[in-house]
Design an enzyme around this catalytic site. Structure first.
Site, PDB file in Angstrom:
ATOM      1  N   GLU A 194       0.805  -1.222   0.000  1.00 34.68           N
ATOM      2  CA  GLU A 194       0.000   0.000   0.000  1.00 34.68           C
ATOM      3  C   GLU A 194       0.840   1.274   0.000  1.00 34.68           C
ATOM      4  O   GLU A 194       0.313   2.359  -0.235  1.00 34.68           O
ATOM      5  CB  GLU A 194      -0.934  -0.013   1.213  1.00 34.68           C
ATOM      6  CG  GLU A 194      -2.050  -1.047   1.079  1.00 34.68           C
ATOM      7  CD  GLU A 194      -2.994  -1.050   2.265  1.00 34.68           C
ATOM      8  OE1 GLU A 194      -2.592  -0.582   3.349  1.00 34.68           O
ATOM      9  OE2 GLU A 194      -4.124  -1.540   2.097  1.00 34.68           O
ATOM     10  N   GLU A 224       7.037 -21.775   7.949  1.00 35.88           N
ATOM     11  CA  GLU A 224       7.385 -20.910   9.074  1.00 35.88           C
ATOM     12  C   GLU A 224       8.286 -21.598  10.090  1.00 35.88           C
ATOM     13  O   GLU A 224       8.839 -20.946  10.980  1.00 35.88           O
ATOM     14  CB  GLU A 224       6.120 -20.415   9.773  1.00 35.88           C
ATOM     15  CG  GLU A 224       5.355 -21.470  10.527  1.00 35.88           C
ATOM     16  CD  GLU A 224       4.144 -20.871  11.240  1.00 35.88           C
ATOM     17  OE1 GLU A 224       4.152 -20.860  12.477  1.00 35.88           O
ATOM     18  OE2 GLU A 224       3.222 -20.404  10.542  1.00 35.88           O
TER      19      GLU A 224
END
EC number: 4.2.1.126
Length: 316
Positions: A89, A120
């Site tokens: 963004e 992960e």
């Protein structure tokens, strides 16, 4: 059979049961939503308590970028997805691409929509990411709700070994990875409404901290004038309209005049703004904009707009 995890390693506020929501599945919708939102309200207090360490991390990000470096977000699951969202963004809002902020999600782009099993849990993958993508002036920020994600730990450890500045954003005040961070932001949001669902309060806390971190960094780098976005990338009709409206708000001229000057400025909001505030032509405004380029060290005027306008004979 998969080995049982160490129960001590599983100890985390994000995994505890919330005593205020043990009756959650017995509630009607109105009470259910009230209870969830009431818990969310606690997040603001927890995040505001981190204003001072957050400011220190902002200063470190500004210093890294001014030196030619990149701020790297590293995370897995919800934490990593929020990091990707924040970095993405910044491009339309501040015209800031991956050369300034870049996000790395365990499991790669595919993990934005689908869980990538085991990604992960690999500290080696985190370390390899740093070796491949980080330069000598970069800064690495790990995001881990639990504060112990191996992928994030591997990245932070590798970054420290290379002498890079590191940060950690977590929802565990006792995060084990904090020892690998020069700047640790540990939000004490308590247990989730739904036990272990860290996309809730923990995710909200991380989102708020990321918003504040990247926005404050962009302001310090001169990406705003007052509270107006002057480096917005007008890539669609909404953003073009926002650009013209911003010029109107800053200068007091009407939309037609703002649009005309913006066109004369070749679409540069900075040049158009200086021209409008100084009452000058676009050519003079462009020269002033070049002389007073954005500078984070120019306290009170990092964008250089006020200095440029003053040089043309009008106080901005």
């Amino acid at each position: 059979m998969t080995d049982m995890p160490d129960l001590i390693a599983l100890s985390s506020p994000t995994e505890e049961r919330n005593p205020a929501t043990t009756d959650l599945d017995t509630l009607p919708s109105a009470e259910l939503t009230w209870r969830i939102l009431g818990a969310d309200a606690q997040v603001i207090t927890a995040v505001q308590a981190l204003a001072v360490p957050l400011a220190a991390l902002v200063d470190a990000c500004v210093a890294a970028i001014v030196a030619g470096g990149t701020v790297h977000y590293v995370g897995a699951g919800t934490s990593g997805r929020l990091a990707v969202l924040d970095a993405a963004e910044l491009a339309p809002t501040f015209n800031a691409g991956p050369e300034l902020f870049r996000a790395h999600l365990a499991g790669g782009p595919e993990a934005m929509l689908h869980a990538v099993e085991g990604a992960e849990d690999s500290s080696d993958l985190g370390a390899a990411l740093i070796a491949e993508h980080c330069g000598p002036d970069d800064l690495v920020i790990g995001l881990a709700a639990s504060g112990r994600t191996p992928f994030v730990g591997g990245a932070l450890a590798a970054a420290r070994e290379r002498g890079l500045v590191t940060g950690l954003i977590s929802a565990n005040p006792q995060a084990s990875l904090a020892t690998l961070a020069d700047h640790a932001l540990l939000a004490d949001v308590g247990p989730e409404v739904v036990t272990g669902s860290t996309r809730m309060k923990a995710g909200t806390a991380q989102k708020l901290l990321l918003n504040a971190l990247s926005t404050a960094t962009m302001v310090r780098l001169g990406k705003t004038y007052s509270n107006l976005m002057i480096d917005v990338r007008p890539s669609n009709e909404k953003l073009v309209a926002r650009t013209v409206r911003m010029l109107v708000q800053a200068s007091g001229v009407d939309a037609a005049e703002a649009g005309r000057v913006l066109e004369e400025a070749g679409g540069s909001v900075r040049v158009a703004l200086i021209a409008l505030l100084a009452g000058s032509d676009a050519a003079a405004a462009r020269e002033a904009a070049d002389r007073f380029a954005p500078d984070a060290a120019r306290i009170g005027d990092p964008a250089g707009i006020r200095a440029a306008v003053a040089s043309l004979g009008t106080a901005g």
